[in-house]
Design a protein around this motif. Structure first.
Motif, short mmCIF file in Angstrom:
data_model
loop_
_atom_site.label_atom_id
_atom_site.label_comp_id
_atom_site.label_asym_id
_atom_site.label_seq_id
_atom_site.Cartn_x
_atom_site.Cartn_y
_atom_site.Cartn_z
N GLU B 191 -62.39 67.84 2.38
CA GLU B 191 -63.72 68.01 3.23
C GLU B 191 -64.41 66.70 2.74
O GLU B 191 -65.14 66.11 3.61
CB GLU B 191 -64.15 69.27 3.05
N LYS B 192 -64.39 66.49 1.64
CA LYS B 192 -64.90 65.27 0.89
C LYS B 192 -64.24 63.74 1.45
O LYS B 192 -64.89 62.69 1.41
CB LYS B 192 -64.88 65.27 -0.51
N GLY B 193 -63.20 63.96 2.06
CA GLY B 193 -62.48 62.86 2.58
C GLY B 193 -61.54 62.15 1.86
O GLY B 193 -61.21 60.91 2.01
N TYR B 194 -61.11 62.57 0.86
CA TYR B 194 -60.15 62.04 -0.03
C TYR B 194 -59.11 61.53 0.83
O TYR B 194 -58.49 62.64 1.53
CB TYR B 194 -59.60 62.76 -1.32
N PRO B 195 -58.34 60.38 0.74
CA PRO B 195 -57.31 60.03 1.61
C PRO B 195 -55.77 60.68 0.90
O PRO B 195 -55.35 59.61 0.45
CB PRO B 195 -57.42 58.50 1.76
N ILE B 196 -55.72 61.77 0.91
CA ILE B 196 -54.71 62.26 0.10
C ILE B 196 -53.21 61.87 0.88
O ILE B 196 -53.12 62.25 1.98
CB ILE B 196 -54.71 63.78 -0.05
N ASN B 197 -52.51 61.46 0.18
CA ASN B 197 -50.94 60.80 0.58
C ASN B 197 -49.72 62.14 0.38
O ASN B 197 -49.17 62.40 1.42
CB ASN B 197 -50.60 59.74 0.05
N THR B 215 -53.57 72.58 3.62
CA THR B 215 -53.21 71.14 3.61
C THR B 215 -52.74 71.21 5.21
O THR B 215 -52.86 69.99 5.86
CB THR B 215 -52.25 70.55 2.92
N LYS B 216 -51.97 72.25 5.67
CA LYS B 216 -51.33 72.32 7.09
C LYS B 216 -52.22 71.80 8.17
O LYS B 216 -51.62 70.71 8.84
CB LYS B 216 -50.93 73.69 7.30
N PRO B 217 -53.70 72.08 8.47
CA PRO B 217 -54.30 71.84 9.51
C PRO B 217 -54.61 70.43 9.44
O PRO B 217 -54.74 69.62 10.61
CB PRO B 217 -55.37 72.64 9.41
N HIS B 218 -54.50 69.60 8.26
CA HIS B 218 -54.81 68.27 8.25
C HIS B 218 -53.48 67.50 8.25
O HIS B 218 -53.52 66.28 7.93
CB HIS B 218 -55.68 68.08 6.90
N CYS B 219 -52.46 67.99 8.42
CA CYS B 219 -51.07 67.31 8.22
C CYS B 219 -50.91 66.58 7.02
O CYS B 219 -50.35 65.35 7.08
CB CYS B 219 -50.90 66.62 9.51
#
Lengths: 487, 292
Positions: B191-197, B215-219
């Motif tokens: 939610e904080k917007g970390y660009p997780i790979n 993580t699923k909804p954010h792919c």
């Protein structure tokens, strides 16, 4: 051992058409123990059976033997009570006679070609082979002193099953330094983890392994090739040739819904737990096994028979063996089918499972199946089972054992560049030499042919040993690196 | 604690399979360092070993936590839950483990991806440590979230901090860090917007499932390391089969890591509970026999 001779002396009349029956443990007794079912011939019985052999000048039986044992010759010696010479004749071609005498499908091999079989029953060659091998073992096996000069060549044998043990012994006798790498904690392969004690006592396998070790072969257990070392690294570490005999591999499943419910075992898992991990002694041993009252075994091969008969001995009240073709097509040995029937295994032919039903804990409680008819022959030449519409039914089950075959373990193939494999995952080899596409690497047994028999794996081992010997003695290698010592 | 404890040369080539150091990390969670020079040479993050303690012992898997190629040791961490792990917990230093086979399973696919988040719970932190370390060494930015029921049960906090750019702690009872679950901390990061790979989630099945649900909804690609029952651990028995997508996979040769989004966790949980009665029976038997 509780022994009840299971012979009707009246019918055991000596004539040329009938073989001498072998004494067996009584079915009611034997389903309560894991002791060997077949007790083997007494000397008297062996001599009587041997006297049936016609000593054909052009013996057909030898042609049926995958390793070419000189059958009439050893039987002739047996007849004359020259037991030491008889076993040495057998051992010229077959390094594991006590094992092959028990588990070879002789009815499909040597005995199939016996002339007596045309009018009556063939000579029980397997039982005679077992007799001379057992006699030798009880008297104490003498390990031949190796007369061949050391060649200075090192060979790695991967997998200590029937193929690997044969290659290792043959090459050691020829003067090569052999190391066997076994992935499990114990050598023997399918002879130890797969075939149950009641069909092949483990002490016999152990004796054969010790024999191979006495020939100077080094055994290294807990060593999974492809992970602990690669084939390439073996060569880098001073080995001059490699034999791969890693066996049958991963269990196949049917792919029907509910197959991963608990209570459903692959035959491999079931037999490994019982044979290798001795779970029949749980909780004295730490590996559990769960066998309910109603057991269903799916499949029709020897492994299915072994699983069904093991389940009975673990206390199952009923064991049904479900096979999708008819009695005619069952691939197991006739002797094993009869043993299973005698012990009370119920055969359900022309039956194909379609779904498993589980309870809220995810445990299997039912098997839905459909009845079949036999249609046209399929690619394997056997008539294909065709489901009968509207014939679905459900039976209550507590434990299911799926024994429908295996596919090759992929680890070595995936970690060895340049080793060619077939579409089914087996390693491609030259039939006569066992050569693979990787120079200096040979393979044999189930990993090369797909699932087959102990004797065919041994036969492949013999051929490979011969061609490895030729390869090593015509090529001269400089060993640059010394092997850093695991064993 | 130190993840490698032995300073002197422990002669691993001679003392094969000998326990050379041992430590209690939290009640019921123990650390051991074992001589296994060839395994130490070949071990990679994500792999495991199969152990068998004695002649009557069962074969059971433990994830490799650390390895020292020079000394020839491997380090393992385990929770004393069943007969075998309790037996192992009682084995003193200098004793030998009958059989140690490995390294087994496919190694983690470690490469330079960018931002890697490691989410782990309980003893799963032990399995996550080498993966976090591997990603860090491969030049990634690593954020780790470690959790436990309470602060006394947290393990490898210092080690994880060392190989992470940021470390978050979560306890169910709030005794340290975030009060609640590691998956909630993961959600906050997203939610904080970390660009997780990529996310690696390792721990109890329900924890891994919760992380996957986050993580699923954010792919966001999420990998889990599965711990089903194994017998041989080398691709023979099929006890470790798991449903991944519409296929049955063997955790020992196809895994142990799988794409979390398509793993059937409900089935995994059920398959871990195949032997409840046998486990009770074995515990009773060993209590009687061993004077526990």
């Amino acid at each position: 051992m509780k022994t009840v001779a299971h012979i009707d002396e009246k019918t055991a009349v000596l004539d040329h058409l009938h073989s001498i029956p072998v004494p067996k443990q009584d079915p009611k007794e034997r389903i309560r123990n894991f002791d060997e079912v077949s007790l083997g011939y007494t000397e008297q019985q062996a001599l009587r059976e041997a006297s049936r052999c016609l000593s054909c000048p052009n013996p057909q039986c030898v042609k049926g033997c995958p390793v070419g044992v000189q059958i009439p010759e050893f039987i002739k010696l047996l007849k004359g009570k020259n037991y030491d010479q008889a076993i040495s004749i057998v051992k010229k071609q077959n390094r594991l006679p006590a094992i092959c005498g028990r588990v070879c499908p002789q009815e499909e091999q040597c005995q199939k070609f016996c002339l007596l079989g045309k009018k009556g029953q063939p000579v029980s060659i397997g039982r005679l082979e077992r007799f001379v091998a057992d006699l030798e073992r009880t008297r104490g096996v003498t390990v031949p002193s190796i007369t061949a000069a050391p060649t200075g060549k090192k060979v790695a044998v991967i997998g200590a099953g029937p193929a690997g043990l044969t290659v290792a012994a043959d090459l050691a006798v020829l003067g090569h330094k052999v190391t066997m790498f076994e992935a499990l904690h114990k050598a023997g392969g399918v002879l130890v983890y797969g075939i149950p004690e009641f069909r092949l006592p483990k002490s016999i396998v152990q004796a054969e392994i010790e024999y191979v070790e006495k020939l100077g072969v080094e055994l290294c257990t807990d060593a999974l090739a492809g992970r602990l070392f690669t084939i390439k690294e073996l060569f880098e570490n001073g080995f001059d040739a490699v034999f791969i005999g890693t066996g049958a591999g991963l269990p196949k499943f049917m792919g029907v819904p509910g197959e991963n419910l608990s209570g459903i075992y692959s035959s491999n898992e079931f037999l490994i737990r019982v044979n290798l991990m001795k779970s029949y002694r749980f909780p004295e041993t730490d590996t559990p096994i769960s066998v309910g009252k109603r057991v269903v075994v799916i499949g029709g091969g020897n492994v299915a028979m072994d699983s069904a008969r093991t389940a009975l001995r673990l206390g199952a009240e009923s064991v049904s063996l479900v096979y999708r073709r008819s009695r005619e097509e069952v691939p197991a040995r006739e002797e094993e089918i009869l043993n299973a029937e005698e012990e009370g295994v119920v055969f359900k032919f022309l039956t194909s499972p379609t779904r498993f039903v589980g309870n809220e804990l995810g445990k299997v409680i039912g098997m839905e199946y459909i009845s079949c008819n036999l249609g046209e022959p399929d690619q394997s030449g056997r008539r294909k089972p065709v489901p009968i519409e509207g014939s679905k039914a459900v039976m209550d089950v507590d434990t299911v054992i799926v024994a429908i075959g295996r596919t090759p373990n992929p680890i070595i193939q995936n970690t060895t560049e340049g080793l060619k494999t077939a579409a089914d995952g087996t390693i491609i080899t030259d039939d006569t030499t066992g050569k693979t596409s990787f120079v200096g690497v040979y393979a044999g047994g189930d990993i090369a042919t797909g699932e087959a028999t102990v004797i065919s794996a041994m036969g492949a081992g013999k051929k490979a040993a011969q061609s490895i010997h030729e390869y090593l003695t015509v090529n001269s290698f400089k060993k640059l690196n010394k092997i850093s010592g695991r064993c | 604690m130190q993840i490698s404890n032995v300073d002197q040369d422990c002669n691993c080539n001679i003392n094969r399979n000998v326990i050379v150091s041992k430590q209690e990390l939290s009640p019921q969670v123990k650390f051991i360092e074992v001589c296994a020079p060839e395994i130490a040479q070949k071990a990679k993050p994500g792999q495991f070993v199969m152990l068998r303690l004695d002649e009557d012992g069962e074969r059971f898997p433990l994830t490799l936590v650390n390895w020292d190629k020079r000394k020839g040791t491997i380090s393992l961490i385990f929770q004393e839950v069943g007969v075998s792990t309790k037996k192992l917990g009682k084995l003193p230093v200098k004793n030998t483990i009958s059989n140690v086979a490995g390294p087994l399973g496919n190694p983690s696919e470690i490469k330079s991806l960018g931002l890697v988040v490691i989410v782990c719970g309980g003893v799963g932190t032990a399995a996550a440590y080498p993966i976090a370390k591997g990603f860090k060494e491969a030049g990634n930015r690593v954020i780790s979230i470690i959790g436990a029921r309470s602060k006394d049960l947290l393990i490898l906090e210092d080690e994880m901090r060392e190989v992470s750019d940021e470390l978050y702690i979560s306890t169910d009872d709030g005794s340290k860090g975030h009060k609640g679950f590691v998956s909630e901390v993961l959600n906050q990061l997203i939610e904080k917007g970390y660009p997780i790979n990529i996310v690696y989630a390792i721990g109890p099945p329900l924890m891994m499932k919760a992380a996957s649900n986050v993580t699923k909804p954010h792919c966001i690609k999420t990998m889990v390391s599965l711990n089903p029952i194994m017998v041989d651990g080398m691709g023979m028995c099929g006890a470790c089969r798991v449903t991944v997508g519409d296929q049955t996979k063997f955790a020992c040769v196809d895994g142990p890591e799988f794409d979390a989004s398509i793993v059937d966790f409900a089935e995994l949980v059920k398959r871990l509970k195949i032997y409840p009665e046998e486990e009770k029976l074995a515990a009773q038997f060993h209590e009687k026999a061993g004077g526990n």
